[in-house]
Design an enzyme around this catalytic site. Structure first.
Site, short mmCIF file in Angstrom:
data_model
loop_
_atom_site.label_atom_id
_atom_site.label_comp_id
_atom_site.label_asym_id
_atom_site.label_seq_id
_atom_site.Cartn_x
_atom_site.Cartn_y
_atom_site.Cartn_z
N HIS A 18 8.95 6.25 7.71
CA HIS A 18 10.48 5.61 7.63
C HIS A 18 11.14 5.84 9.14
O HIS A 18 11.86 4.99 9.53
CB HIS A 18 11.33 6.53 6.80
CG HIS A 18 11.06 6.59 5.35
ND1 HIS A 18 10.67 7.40 4.56
CD2 HIS A 18 10.76 5.19 4.51
CE1 HIS A 18 10.14 6.79 2.99
NE2 HIS A 18 10.36 5.72 3.12
N LYS A 42 12.68 4.96 -9.50
CA LYS A 42 12.00 6.19 -9.49
C LYS A 42 12.68 7.32 -9.65
O LYS A 42 13.93 7.42 -9.75
CB LYS A 42 11.30 6.16 -8.04
CG LYS A 42 10.60 4.88 -7.62
CD LYS A 42 10.50 5.33 -6.03
CE LYS A 42 9.63 3.80 -5.56
NZ LYS A 42 9.70 3.81 -4.02
N ARG A 91 3.53 -1.95 5.07
CA ARG A 91 2.72 -0.99 5.57
C ARG A 91 1.18 -1.60 5.37
O ARG A 91 0.36 -1.69 6.20
CB ARG A 91 2.57 0.21 4.97
CG ARG A 91 3.69 1.36 4.86
CD ARG A 91 3.76 2.19 3.98
NE ARG A 91 4.29 1.70 2.68
CZ ARG A 91 4.69 2.45 1.75
NH1 ARG A 91 4.68 3.66 1.59
NH2 ARG A 91 5.43 1.64 0.42
N SER A 129 5.96 8.46 0.63
CA SER A 129 6.84 9.59 0.20
C SER A 129 5.79 10.08 -1.09
O SER A 129 5.89 11.16 -1.36
CB SER A 129 8.18 9.34 -0.31
OG SER A 129 8.89 8.63 0.94
#
Ligand code: ADP
Length: 162
Positions: A18, A42, A91, A129
């Site tokens: 990030h 989430k 990514r 994460s």
């Protein structure tokens, strides 16, 4: 008026990936608002305030970066701030499908808002994460994934040692 962009996400917690993106965005835009989502699909480990604090601790000193939280739709938040660029990270190919769907959904909801994708440095392209939380729970050394201040909070939250 300068070009501004919003970088929205859960940041649960913020990682070196990030941070790499925040720096790239800060280089490409005059102003960047890192927008920490209050309500996410989430279940977050850290509450909104903690997630905001962590981003501030690691990116708050970049001159043209601000950190805020928002609730609800990111396009509503962007409209309210009069900012029409959203930054998202890619990514791997695996991010592409979800990110494309979300970008096109947001475009359908508001045709004035553009999503701009940035790629992290290859060295961070595997960081997520979610995985960091999983390995931290198993007491792995996470110091190459997140800054010390975040690693400390993870250890405190999870009750682990390293
Ligand atoms: P969200 O719940 O919105 O996906 P995340 O905090 O997981 O929130 O991610 C926010 C954005 O940052 C997403 O676009 C994600 O693809 C991107 N991102 C997450 N980790 C990395 C990384 N290591 N490198 C580059 N981009 C990343």
């Amino acid at each position: 008026m300068g070009r501004s962009a919003i970088y929205p996400g859960s940041f649960d917690p913020v990682t070196y990936g990030h941070i790499d993106l925040i720096k790239r965005a800060a280089h490409a835009f005059d102003d960047v608002v890192v927008a920490v989502a209050e309500s996410t699909h989430k279940n977050t480990l850290f509450n909104t305030q903690e997630r905001v604090e962590m981003v501030k601790e690691v990116a708050g000193d970049i001159g043209n970066v601000r950190v805020e939280s928002f609730d609800g739709l990111v396009i509503d938040y962007a409209r309210a701030k009069k900012i029409n660029v959203l930054i998202r990270g890619l990514r791997m190919i695996s991010d592409f499908e979800y990110e494309l769907q979300m970008a096109l959904t947001n475009r359908r909801l508001d045709g004035n808002i553009e999503t701009v994708f940035l790629m992290p440095s290859e060295g961070y392209s595997f960081l997520s994460s979610k995985l960091i939380k999983e390995v931290a729970l198993l007491d792995a050394d996470i110091t190459s994934f997140v800054p010390d201040s975040v690693a400390k909070r993870l250890r405190e939250k999870l009750g682990t040692k390293k």
